[in-house]
Design an enzyme around this catalytic site. Structure first.
Site, short mmCIF file in Angstrom:
data_model
loop_
_atom_site.label_atom_id
_atom_site.label_comp_id
_atom_site.label_asym_id
_atom_site.label_seq_id
_atom_site.Cartn_x
_atom_site.Cartn_y
_atom_site.Cartn_z
N GLU A 1 3.60 3.83 7.38
CA GLU A 1 2.23 3.97 6.90
C GLU A 1 1.39 4.51 7.97
OE1 GLU A 1 4.03 0.72 6.73
OE2 GLU A 1 4.01 0.33 4.57
N PHE B 1 -1.04 -4.31 4.65
CA PHE B 1 0.03 -3.36 5.58
C PHE B 1 -1.20 -2.63 6.20
CE2 PHE B 1 3.41 -3.16 2.11
CZ PHE B 1 3.74 -4.35 2.29
N HIS C 1 1.15 -10.20 1.63
CA HIS C 1 1.12 -9.16 0.34
C HIS C 1 -0.02 -9.80 -0.43
CE1 HIS C 1 5.08 -8.46 2.16
NE2 HIS C 1 5.32 -7.38 1.00
#
Lengths: 335, 337, 321
Positions: B74, B100, B143
């Site tokens: 990422e 994230f 998440h």
């Protein structure tokens, strides 16, 4: 009290030939493992009570990494020599080891490293381990076996005149006086500066002097190695003029690079014979590395000298030791 | 305009497709946005079309250079989006889940957000980071966040959170054409919801709030999925004669202060509904705005209906408890009317 | 490798400008004339110049907190840089960035960067940008031995290798990350070797020798532009001054510093070009004088420039908001 030196060159096997030809990188962790195997080989073979090992200091601290968790029955000192990340570090270490009366020096590097060591090692036998790009002088010896051979030589448990052999060298003369040396090859090229040092473009080379011309090696000396030997004579030193107008040979001059090389003139050399460098201006490359400028008024010449560094033949040494029962348990230990 | 029903997912996909057709400098990248990168087998191309299938089919039209699957890296690919934006492209980068952001935050807050300012206005970063927010997928704490307020905090970033398919398409097109970095927050629970969406390209400007319901008794400021829940609450309140004025805060930065203040002026009461955690949140920010600019109009304390100050839990009853519900909104409104 | 006279003069001029610029900042910082943090590049000039000698304005570089040398090598105007470092309105970033954020996007200089390891992902993006456009633009990514240990750097090396991006990664290994020596901080004893680990060639280059850097970078950029992918050059070097100005430099020896000053890149350049009969000493002396004058002029420009209007604080956050 035998002293065994170890000179691991942290910079060997990392030059521009990883970009321009298919050379692979030699990692320093890999070299640390080799040194560790050398040390284990020495420890298993030498008269440990009498042995000292001294290692060149260098920036990657290969000694510390090699010794990590390893208990050895002898001290492994660090030489008090410069640690600047330069080729001269190897020269200074070799000189210091010779001054201390070292019985053998294990060297990790390629032709360039061994050249620097040979400039300082005088007649100390060298145990070469190839970790360079081109490895004509240093053989592909395995670390453990190299360590065992170094110990056998250091303890004089094999006949040194058989285990070791003297190799030739090339003296670089300026105005007739030696200023430098090469072990394998000297090339006069038209690249204006030393820069990244390596040479991989043979069209830039105009004169080439070789101390040996064996087939089966990689580098500029392979150009000589690709020629048949002189009629009725041995392969020996050789002076070549490179360029069109004569024959052409295929030669493996760098990893993955097998190229045609035009040779205008061939002259086999006798010991002490001298070759004038007539090409100028440009640079002189020693053992494949551009080193010094050739100025328009420089009087430079190359002399084949049969009194080059002494190389320990690892295979031969181990064979001699086995033949005389050195490895029968319990190990014989010199008094 | 030709209009038909489209899902929120389909609206986003269509916005990407239209902008990529219109402008060659637009490209998209992210993890598995097509899937099976590097495989030659045509059966494998577009193996996923995005983890939630938002980018499905785009690789067939635009190819792997412009629909670029990334390794799971990422920091590198978000940063590559910033670098590409600074050098003439209009990347739309997908950060699979907003949780994230912790992996890549430096590239967003220290590079993308600050470059223009640090360089004296001589850079522009036309970057869109699409990411998903929201609980409801039983996807647990890492998440399921709706932590858009983190990005709102940083000057230099714009933050958008559409609640409807229409806004999703129009805001995404605006975000792609915008010359500043935009964090585009898609609530994954909304992906299958449908609404009228014109076929043509159109824009919804970055800034103005939506106004899905007019009322005079209480202002409900809601974000993303909380808009539909607030409208449900408003319908129930209407049955009791309480008319809620619902403000859809679809743009979080910049935001529409005037719409909020104007509504409070009209109703005198404010309830903020936010799926994010309550501290230093959009809810507290709206409450602070009301306190600083509309205190004189307020007849009652501001009510904040938010998730609890906990991570998002996994087990269904726990997660269901976590997400703000219409009941709580109705109760809060009744407490102040 | 070939070097024409113009290129040789360009190289020497840029290296000398960087040296003069940094030496002057060293003095001016000590005199209290410069606000904030300043990290000087003196000693490492051969790297920035040897690399940027292969770049045009439409190629890109990313930089570090020690970025002045990269800026000058890439062609950023020194007047604007000096004014920026003094916090003046005429600075290249209007006084908003300072030493650590000098940038000139129009010249492909994507900013000095205060975040160690901040640049490599950006470099991947710049490389990707040229790649998608189908241009032959290349990107140079400068980072240090400290930056080599950041995850962003590892990720970027991998991503660049996976996508064969036209990026050349240049690790300026000056042996110290702030006070921490590479002996302590580098787990595997090689930075160059990390290139190999990620699937690109990694080589060691003498960062004190501009010709070594120039030649290696030339091959690396040829690879990049020809679509052969990224390269990692570990350039071994040394900074003459501390991590930042004001650093007492208690973590290294004076002997070590003296050794590197003996291998100075400018002196090395002079001896190589004079030995090789490539340039005349008078030409180099003239460049020295020209660089001194340019820095004096830059300081005068900075000193005569106004400070920014305080309200300027509020501008340039967004293109439009």
């Amino acid at each position: 009290m035998p002293l065994i030196g170890i000179i691991p060159n942290p910079s060997s096997g990392k030059d521009i030939r990883r970009l321009v030809v298919d050379a692979d990188g030699i990692d320093n962790q890999h070299k640390a493992k080799i040194v560790r195997r050398v040390l284990r080989g020495i420890a298993a073979t030498a008269d440990v009570a009498a042995t000292t090992v001294a290692v060149m200091p260098e920036m990657a601290d290969i000694r510390r990494r090699a010794l990590d968790g390893l208990e050895l029955p002898f001290p492994v000192d660090v030489l008090d020599t410069p640690c600047h990340g330069l080729a001269e570090d190897s020269l200074a270490a070799a000189r210091a080891l010779a001054d201390r009366g070292a019985a053998a020096i294990v060297v990790l590097g390629g032709d360039g490293t061994h050249r620097m060591v040979a400039k300082g090692s005088r007649d100390v036998p060298l145990v070469p381990i190839s970790t360079g790009t081109n490895n004509v002088w240093p053989r592909r010896n395995e670390g453990t076996l190299a360590g065992m051979a170094a110990a056998l030589v250091a303890d004089v448990r094999v006949p040194l005149e058989v285990a070791c052999r003297q190799t030739p060298r090339l003296d670089v003369l300026r105005d007739g006086q030696p200023i430098d040396l090469a072990l394998v090859d000297v090339a006069a090229c038209d690249i204006p500066v030393p820069g990244a040092r390596a040479i991989w473009d043979v069209t830039r080379i105009h004169q080439l002097v070789l101390s040996m011309a064996q087939p089966g090696v990689l580098g500029l000396s392979a150009i000589g190695g690709s020629l048949p030997p002189p009629p009725g004579g041995d392969r020996r030193g050789l002076a070549l003029e490179i360029g069109p107008g004569g024959q052409e040979v295929m030669a493996p001059i760098a990893p993955g690079l097998v190229v045609p090389v035009a040779i205008r003139n061939v002259r086999w050399l006798e010991p002490d014979e001298t070759v004038s460098i007539t090409f100028r201006p440009g640079t002189l490359a020693l053992d494949g590395e551009r080193e010094t400028a050739i100025g328009s008024n420089d009087d430079l010449a190359i002399r084949l000298n049969k009194n080059g560094p002494t190389m320990v033949d690892v295979d031969r040494t181990l064979e001699l030791a086995a033949d005389s029962g050195e490895f029968i348990m319990p190990c014989r230990s010199p008094a | 305009m030709a209009e038909r029903e489209l899902t929120y997912r389909g609206a986003i996909n269509e916005a990407l497709r239209l902008e990529m057709r219109r402008d060659e400098s637009v490209f998209i990248m992210g993890e598995d946005i097509a899937g099976a990168p590097g495989r030659d087998d045509p059966e494998m191309v577009d193996a996923w079309g995005g983890v939630l299938k938002v980018t499905e089919g785009l690789i067939n039209e635009f190819g792997p250079e412009r629909v670029r699957d990334t390794p799971i890296t990422e920091s590198a690919f978000i940063g590559a989006g910033v670098g590409a934006a600074a050098t003439g492209m209009r990347p739309v980068v997908e950060l699979m889940f907003i949780g994230f952001m912790g992996v890549t935050l430096d590239q967003i807050i220290n590079q993308a957000a600050k470059m223009r300012y640090m360089f004296g206005g001589k850079a522009k970063i036309p970057l869109v980071i699409r990411t998903t927010i929201g609980a409801g997928f039983r996807a647990a704490a890492q998440h399921s966040d709706a932590t858009y307020s983190t990005f709102v905090h940083f000057p230099g970033l714009k933050v958008v959170a559409p609640a409807t398919p229409y806004d999703a398409k129009g805001l995404l097109i605006s975000a792609i054409r915008d010359d500043d970095p935009v964090i585009f927050c898609e609530n994954k629970v909304l992906y299958d919801t449908t609404g009228p969406v014109p076929e043509e390209d159109y824009t919804v400007p970055l800034g103005p709030a939506g106004h899905p319901r007019d009322g005079a008794d209480v202002t409900i400021v809601a974000i993303s999925r909380m808009v539909s829940i607030s409208l449900e609450a408003a319908d129930r309140l209407a049955a009791d004669g309480i008319e809620a004025d619902v403000v859809d805060l679809r743009c979080l930065s910049p935001w529409d202060e005037d719409a909020i203040i104007g509504s409070i002026e009209k109703t005198g009461r404010l309830v903020v509904v936010d799926e994010d955690n309550p501290r230093c949140s959009m809810a507290s920010d709206v409450a602070a705005l009301a306190a600083s600019r509309a205190l004189g109009y307020l007849d009652a304390p501001v009510q904040m209906i938010t998730a609890p100050h906990t991570p998002v839990p996994f087990s269904p009853p726990l997660e269901d408890y976590y997400v703000p519900k219409a009941d709580a909104i109705v109760e809060a409104v009744r407490a102040i009317t | 490798m070939d070097l024409d006279r113009d290129k040789l003069l360009w190289i020497y001029r840029r290296m000398r400008q960087i040296r003069e610029f940094e030496n002057r900042l060293h003095e001016d910082f000590a005199a209290g004339l410069i606000p904030g943090f300043v990290h000087l590049y003196a000693g490492e000039e051969a790297i920035a110049v040897g690399v940027c000698a292969h770049l045009d304005d439409d190629d890109f570089i990313t930089s570090t907190h020690r970025g002045h040398g990269h800026c000058i090598a890439k062609g950023v105007e020194i007047n604007g840089m000096m004014a920026e470092i003094r916090g003046k309105a005429s600075g290249c970033c209007k006084g908003k960035g300072g030493s650590m954020h000098i940038a000139d996007v129009d010249r492909g200089m994507l900013g000095a960067n205060g975040i160690v390891g901040g640049g490599p992902p950006l470099a991947c993006g710049a490389g990707l940008s040229g790649r998608i456009r189908g241009s032959r633009q290349a990107t140079a990514c400068f980072f240090g031995d400290g930056g080599s240990n950041q995850g962003t750097t590892a990720e970027s090396l991998n991503l660049a290798a996976v996508w064969k991006l036209p990026v050349v990664f240049i690790c300026e290994n000056n042996r110290y990350a702030e006070t921490t020596s590479t002996d302590y901080s580098i787990g595997g004893p090689d930075i160059a070797g990390r290139g190999t680990a990620f699937g690109m060639p990694g080589i060691v280059v003498d960062g004190q020798d501009v010709f070594a850097v120039y030649e290696a970078a030339g091959e690396a950029f040829r690879r990049a532009r020809d679509g052969e992918g990224p390269t990692l050059l570990e350039c071994q070097t040394y900074r003459y001054f501390g991590h930042f100005e004001g650093d007492e430099i208690k973590y290294r020896t004076r002997d070590e510093e003296a050794h590197y000053r003996e291998r100075d890149c400018l002196e090395n350049f002079r001896s190589v070009v004079l030995d090789g009969e490539l340039l005349e000493a008078e030409e180099l002396d003239a460049i020295d004088r020209e660089a001194e004058t340019a820095i004096v002029d830059a300081v005068a420009f900075a000193e005569s420039s106004p400070l920014p209007d305080p309200a300027e604080c509020l501008n340039d956050v967004y293109v439009a908001y």
